[in-house]
Design a protein around this motif. Sequence first.
Motif, PDB file in Angstrom:
ATOM      1  N   ARG A  52       0.821  -1.213   0.000  1.00 28.94           N
ATOM      2  CA  ARG A  52       0.000   0.000   0.000  1.00 28.94           C
ATOM      3  C   ARG A  52       0.851   1.257   0.000  1.00 28.94           C
ATOM      4  O   ARG A  52       0.416   2.321  -0.424  1.00 28.94           O
ATOM      5  CB  ARG A  52      -0.905   0.025   1.238  1.00 28.94           C
ATOM      6  N   PHE A  53       2.102   1.137   0.502  1.00 31.12           N
ATOM      7  CA  PHE A  53       2.939   2.318   0.678  1.00 31.12           C
ATOM      8  C   PHE A  53       4.178   2.337  -0.210  1.00 31.12           C
ATOM      9  O   PHE A  53       4.726   3.401  -0.491  1.00 31.12           O
ATOM     10  CB  PHE A  53       3.371   2.439   2.146  1.00 31.12           C
ATOM     11  N   GLY A  54       4.652   1.185  -0.640  1.00 28.55           N
ATOM     12  CA  GLY A  54       5.844   1.133  -1.484  1.00 28.55           C
ATOM     13  C   GLY A  54       5.566   1.688  -2.870  1.00 28.55           C
ATOM     14  O   GLY A  54       4.655   1.224  -3.554  1.00 28.55           O
ATOM     15  N   ARG A  55       6.363   2.666  -3.289  1.00 25.79           N
ATOM     16  CA  ARG A  55       6.181   3.273  -4.609  1.00 25.79           C
ATOM     17  C   ARG A  55       7.533   3.437  -5.293  1.00 25.79           C
ATOM     18  O   ARG A  55       8.464   4.029  -4.737  1.00 25.79           O
ATOM     19  CB  ARG A  55       5.494   4.656  -4.475  1.00 25.79           C
ATOM     20  N   LEU A  56       7.625   2.914  -6.488  1.00 27.11           N
ATOM     21  CA  LEU A  56       8.861   2.988  -7.258  1.00 27.11           C
ATOM     22  C   LEU A  56       9.112   4.430  -7.690  1.00 27.11           C
ATOM     23  O   LEU A  56       8.227   5.106  -8.217  1.00 27.11           O
ATOM     24  CB  LEU A  56       8.773   2.076  -8.485  1.00 27.11           C
ATOM     25  N   GLN A  57      10.346   4.909  -7.453  1.00 30.37           N
ATOM     26  CA  GLN A  57      10.709   6.273  -7.826  1.00 30.37           C
ATOM     27  C   GLN A  57      11.613   6.308  -9.053  1.00 30.37           C
ATOM     28  O   GLN A  57      11.402   7.103  -9.963  1.00 30.37           O
ATOM     29  CB  GLN A  57      11.397   6.967  -6.646  1.00 30.37           C
ATOM     30  N   ASN A  58      12.632   5.465  -9.087  1.00 31.50           N
ATOM     31  CA  ASN A  58      13.521   5.416 -10.251  1.00 31.50           C
ATOM     32  C   ASN A  58      14.351   4.144 -10.223  1.00 31.50           C
ATOM     33  O   ASN A  58      14.409   3.446  -9.203  1.00 31.50           O
ATOM     34  CB  ASN A  58      14.430   6.656 -10.319  1.00 31.50           C
ATOM     35  N   ILE A  59      14.970   3.849 -11.352  1.00 35.56           N
ATOM     36  CA  ILE A  59      15.865   2.697 -11.476  1.00 35.56           C
ATOM     37  C   ILE A  59      17.143   3.187 -12.139  1.00 35.56           C
ATOM     38  O   ILE A  59      17.096   3.786 -13.222  1.00 35.56           O
ATOM     39  CB  ILE A  59      15.254   1.566 -12.331  1.00 35.56           C
ATOM     40  N   LYS A  60      18.275   2.946 -11.492  1.00 38.11           N
ATOM     41  CA  LYS A  60      19.573   3.303 -12.067  1.00 38.11           C
ATOM     42  C   LYS A  60      20.365   2.031 -12.323  1.00 38.11           C
ATOM     43  O   LYS A  60      20.449   1.156 -11.456  1.00 38.11           O
ATOM     44  CB  LYS A  60      20.334   4.237 -11.133  1.00 38.11           C
ATOM     45  N   CYS A  61      20.933   1.948 -13.509  1.00 33.30           N
ATOM     46  CA  CYS A  61      21.592   0.712 -13.936  1.00 33.30           C
ATOM     47  C   CYS A  61      23.093   0.899 -14.150  1.00 33.30           C
ATOM     48  O   CYS A  61      23.557   1.991 -14.478  1.00 33.30           O
ATOM     49  CB  CYS A  61      20.981   0.209 -15.246  1.00 33.30           C
ATOM     50  N   ILE A  90      20.819 -13.677 -10.964  1.00 31.48           N
ATOM     51  CA  ILE A  90      21.856 -14.213 -10.080  1.00 31.48           C
ATOM     52  C   ILE A  90      21.493 -14.001  -8.620  1.00 31.48           C
ATOM     53  O   ILE A  90      21.708 -14.863  -7.779  1.00 31.48           O
ATOM     54  CB  ILE A  90      23.227 -13.556 -10.377  1.00 31.48           C
ATOM     55  N   GLY A  91      20.947 -12.819  -8.288  1.00 29.68           N
ATOM     56  CA  GLY A  91      20.561 -12.545  -6.907  1.00 29.68           C
ATOM     57  C   GLY A  91      19.697 -11.315  -6.799  1.00 29.68           C
ATOM     58  O   GLY A  91      19.866 -10.353  -7.571  1.00 29.68           O
ATOM     59  N   ILE A  92      18.744 -11.322  -5.862  1.00 26.57           N
ATOM     60  CA  ILE A  92      17.853 -10.182  -5.663  1.00 26.57           C
ATOM     61  C   ILE A  92      18.599  -9.005  -5.036  1.00 26.57           C
ATOM     62  O   ILE A  92      18.190  -7.859  -5.138  1.00 26.57           O
ATOM     63  CB  ILE A  92      16.650 -10.586  -4.778  1.00 26.57           C
ATOM     64  N   SER A  93      19.743  -9.302  -4.387  1.00 26.20           N
ATOM     65  CA  SER A  93      20.586  -8.247  -3.828  1.00 26.20           C
ATOM     66  C   SER A  93      22.011  -8.447  -4.311  1.00 26.20           C
ATOM     67  O   SER A  93      22.574  -9.536  -4.168  1.00 26.20           O
ATOM     68  CB  SER A  93      20.550  -8.281  -2.292  1.00 26.20           C
ATOM     69  N   SER A  94      22.597  -7.382  -4.854  1.00 27.05           N
ATOM     70  CA  SER A  94      23.913  -7.492  -5.494  1.00 27.05           C
ATOM     71  C   SER A  94      24.998  -6.675  -4.795  1.00 27.05           C
ATOM     72  O   SER A  94      26.124  -6.611  -5.280  1.00 27.05           O
ATOM     73  CB  SER A  94      23.806  -6.999  -6.934  1.00 27.05           C
ATOM     74  N   ASN A  95      24.666  -6.015  -3.694  1.00 23.85           N
ATOM     75  CA  ASN A  95      25.569  -5.075  -3.009  1.00 23.85           C
ATOM     76  C   ASN A  95      25.668  -3.725  -3.703  1.00 23.85           C
ATOM     77  O   ASN A  95      26.404  -2.855  -3.250  1.00 23.85           O
ATOM     78  CB  ASN A  95      26.975  -5.643  -2.805  1.00 23.85           C
ATOM     79  N   TYR A  96      24.944  -3.530  -4.797  1.00 20.37           N
ATOM     80  CA  TYR A  96      24.868  -2.223  -5.432  1.00 20.37           C
ATOM     81  C   TYR A  96      23.772  -1.404  -4.754  1.00 20.37           C
ATOM     82  O   TYR A  96      23.533  -0.270  -5.112  1.00 20.37           O
ATOM     83  CB  TYR A  96      24.596  -2.395  -6.931  1.00 20.37           C
ATOM     84  N   MET A 144       9.692  -4.582   2.129  1.00 15.99           N
ATOM     85  CA  MET A 144       8.709  -4.010   1.212  1.00 15.99           C
ATOM     86  C   MET A 144       9.302  -3.827  -0.181  1.00 15.99           C
ATOM     87  O   MET A 144       8.696  -4.203  -1.192  1.00 15.99           O
ATOM     88  CB  MET A 144       8.229  -2.669   1.762  1.00 15.99           C
ATOM     89  N   VAL A 145      10.504  -3.275  -0.221  1.00  8.78           N
ATOM     90  CA  VAL A 145      11.166  -3.031  -1.495  1.00  8.78           C
ATOM     91  C   VAL A 145      11.546  -4.343  -2.165  1.00  8.78           C
ATOM     92  O   VAL A 145      11.405  -4.504  -3.395  1.00  8.78           O
ATOM     93  CB  VAL A 145      12.410  -2.141  -1.295  1.00  8.78           C
ATOM     94  N   SER A 146      12.012  -5.295  -1.387  1.00  9.03           N
ATOM     95  CA  SER A 146      12.407  -6.585  -1.957  1.00  9.03           C
ATOM     96  C   SER A 146      11.225  -7.270  -2.642  1.00  9.03           C
ATOM     97  O   SER A 146      11.371  -7.854  -3.731  1.00  9.03           O
ATOM     98  CB  SER A 146      12.978  -7.496  -0.869  1.00  9.03           C
ATOM     99  N   LYS A 147      10.039  -7.194  -2.030  1.00 11.18           N
ATOM    100  CA  LYS A 147       8.847  -7.796  -2.641  1.00 11.18           C
ATOM    101  C   LYS A 147       8.502  -7.108  -3.955  1.00 11.18           C
ATOM    102  O   LYS A 147       8.164  -7.769  -4.952  1.00 11.18           O
ATOM    103  CB  LYS A 147       7.663  -7.714  -1.678  1.00 11.18           C
TER     104      LYS A 147
END
Length: 289
Positions: free
Chosen positions: A40-49, A94-100, A72-75
Amino acid sequence: MTRAPVVRFGTAKRAAELKFFLENPDNFVSLSLMFNRSSRFGRLQNIKCAIAGKNLYMRFCCSTGDAMGMNMVSKGVQNVMDFLQDEFPDMDVIGISSNYCSDKKPAAVNWIEGRGKSVVCEAIIKGDVVRKVLKTNVEALVELNMLKNLTGSAMAGALGGFNAHASNIVSAVFIATGQDPAQNIESSHCITMMEAVNDGKDIHVSVTMPSIEVGTVGGGTQLASQSACLNLLGVKGASKEVPGANARLLATIVAGSVLAGELSLMSALATGQLVKSHMKYNRSSKDMV
């Protein structure tokens, strides 16, 4: 809050194609719909690659209301990855978290881009207060800050550590209010600045903290003692008027506390009282054999 998965393709060209897809404004609405349906509260703001060979790192930045928001963000990111898998079937997640992201580690990306709440806190301290309460003077504080917090930290190659002891204050507030103590690492990123003002009579002090990661709902905030502390500060739970307002206020409280702590320690150092105070209040009076 941010989360950054890493994916791999057969070629760098294919990785670049996904990068262009994610950065195309025309695709952002579809990506946002996929992300936002998870909360209900999580909202995507931007994606940087960022590309490394045939691997693509995607840093999702999102608003999370009054929650710190890692789960929340991970979901939300997982929803987007499932959507992208249909569009790019040759993508290997490869992974949902990359250390980036970057979570619980010192990283320039948090110092530059921010993570969590970004806060600047400032105060002008009158010269007579500096002399009577802090037992030092404006000129001494300004000089020490320049040579210690700025130049000294630069000599050490510091990353976000241009301060005297911000992490002491951040750790204390985090434990008291039910935050993740491990996130003290990036939340303590801080640059302390001091400047003589009003013809040198007074001192302007500020702390700039770009990545304070706090929430007032979820996790340890539900523990009895920590909940009581949040209530004492007037930030317990979710804000009913403006989602996220309580978490933002807690971040400003952290920064204000850090500013007070910086003034205290820097004054003690400027007057040579640090060791004397430790020996008086933090050491046994018994002789050691």
